[in-house]
Design an enzyme around this catalytic site. Sequence first.
Site, PDB file in Angstrom:
ATOM      1  N   GLY A 118      42.804 -52.613   8.955  1.00 32.61           N
ATOM      2  CA  GLY A 118      43.778 -52.587   7.863  1.00 32.61           C
ATOM      3  C   GLY A 118      43.829 -53.940   7.179  1.00 32.61           C
ATOM      4  CD  GLU A 178      38.880 -58.180   7.367  1.00 31.96           C
ATOM      5  OE1 GLU A 178      39.674 -57.720   8.209  1.00 31.96           O
ATOM      6  OE2 GLU A 178      38.381 -57.505   6.452  1.00 31.96           O
TER       7      GLU A 178
HETATM    8  P1  IMP Z   1      39.527 -44.705   7.669  1.00 33.12           P
HETATM    9  O1  IMP Z   1      40.300 -45.347   8.795  1.00 33.12           O
HETATM   10  O2  IMP Z   1      38.491 -43.739   8.113  1.00 33.12           O
HETATM   11  O3  IMP Z   1      40.448 -44.128   6.639  1.00 33.12           O
HETATM   12  O4  IMP Z   1      38.682 -45.878   6.969  1.00 33.12           O
HETATM   13  C1  IMP Z   1      39.181 -46.693   5.928  1.00 33.12           C
HETATM   14  C2  IMP Z   1      40.217 -47.662   6.457  1.00 33.12           C
HETATM   15  O5  IMP Z   1      39.600 -48.600   7.357  1.00 33.12           O
HETATM   16  C3  IMP Z   1      40.852 -48.531   5.378  1.00 33.12           C
HETATM   17  O6  IMP Z   1      41.918 -47.879   4.748  1.00 33.12           O
HETATM   18  C4  IMP Z   1      41.296 -49.741   6.181  1.00 33.12           C
HETATM   19  O7  IMP Z   1      42.525 -49.490   6.841  1.00 33.12           O
HETATM   20  C5  IMP Z   1      40.224 -49.874   7.247  1.00 33.12           C
HETATM   21  N1  IMP Z   1      39.192 -50.855   6.842  1.00 33.12           N
HETATM   22  C6  IMP Z   1      37.998 -50.611   6.292  1.00 33.12           C
HETATM   23  N2  IMP Z   1      37.335 -51.764   6.065  1.00 33.12           N
HETATM   24  C7  IMP Z   1      38.120 -52.743   6.498  1.00 33.12           C
HETATM   25  C8  IMP Z   1      37.977 -54.168   6.548  1.00 33.12           C
HETATM   26  O8  IMP Z   1      36.965 -54.774   6.166  1.00 33.12           O
HETATM   27  N3  IMP Z   1      39.035 -54.843   7.066  1.00 33.12           N
HETATM   28  C9  IMP Z   1      40.145 -54.243   7.534  1.00 33.12           C
HETATM   29  N4  IMP Z   1      40.301 -52.922   7.515  1.00 33.12           N
HETATM   30  C10 IMP Z   1      39.304 -52.180   7.001  1.00 33.12           C
END
Ligand code: IMP
Length: 338
Positions: free
Chosen positions: A173, A203
């Site tokens: 997140g 990060e």
């Molecule tokens: P999901 O969990 O399958 O919906 O994948 C997308 C989510 O992963 C985003 O809404 C973020 O919460 C998280 N996310 C994706 N890339 C990053 C990153 O580089 N840093 C932190 N969180 C990330």
Amino acid sequence: MLDFLKELPKVELHAHLNGSLSISTLRDLGEKVYGENTEEFLELCARFIKFDRNSKLEECFEKFAFVHELTSTEKGLRYATEFAIRDFAQDNVQYVELRTTPKANSHYTRREYLHYVVESIRSAQTKYPKIMVKLLASINRAEPVAVAEETVSLALEFAKTDGDIVVGIDLSGNPARGKFSDFIPALRSAREQGLKLAIHCAEIENPSEIKEMLAFGMSRCGHGTYLSKDDLTHMKRHNIPVECCLTSNVKSGTVSSYEEHHLKQLMEAEAPKVLCTDDSGVFDTTLSMEFHLATQTFGLNRSQCIELTKEAVHHSFASSEEKQKMLIKLEEFLKRNP
Ligand code: IMP
Ligand code: ZN
């Protein structure tokens, strides 16, 4: 070199499900969800054009909201899971650990979300038998702690019935939101009950949080961009690999150029590391392209790419037999490509 890398049976350890859908896959998904030539589908295609492939971190989080619309129904989520696996398989990824944040809306609960993803993984495994898939449940640090607690308890529940797939927890997140220490009890409980932890750490620049995270510990570290020299020594001593995502870091602006990517410091320090995509769809990349970038920028040769893949096998959350299978595939590849 690129052909060699495309053929290499790669291991992907950091891939967010909703971030791993490329523009063409989102189009496929839109077609499945809305139907071809429907008004909704044409509207969706028009919105793709506005996608800026070089947007900064904050804007990337807006892009996720866009993808989430398409996966907000059972059908969309099931297809998205299958398509993400299909795309990794097409890039000759032999093992992928997907991670995703269980969501609740008017179409599904968090438990149903996980259930649909796990079921889709099972059916995709039959359709694409060359790729092995595991799942981490993500805690979104921008959401309340109660949601994190629910995510952990669901992951533990699924680990009992689907332990061959659900293996761990990810903390991710927007790194500028939420307080790490608030999530410690939930993360600790997950770890004590056998789940592995992959944590997005360092990060962005936040020395006190980095300190807290390293003191708490983790199996793998996502990004690790702002780790100090002493932190790298810590990672080496505790054998914690940094999941390096070159394109993601440069395109989202947390690293200013490929040349300045911390993969270089990790290699110099001989600290554990793995190459990953993070969000191959949002950042328009593949794992083969990430390896290619590393060869072009830091002069990695073929055997270093093999070594990095072996490192990924070692740090994966697979069982010892599964790791053995991955190494055999690598050996077979090496025989064909001496
Ligand atoms: P999901 O969990 O399958 O919906 O994948 C997308 C989510 O992963 C985003 O809404 C973020 O919460 C998280 N996310 C994706 N890339 C990053 C990153 O580089 N840093 C932190 N969180 C990330
Ligand atoms: Zn990530």
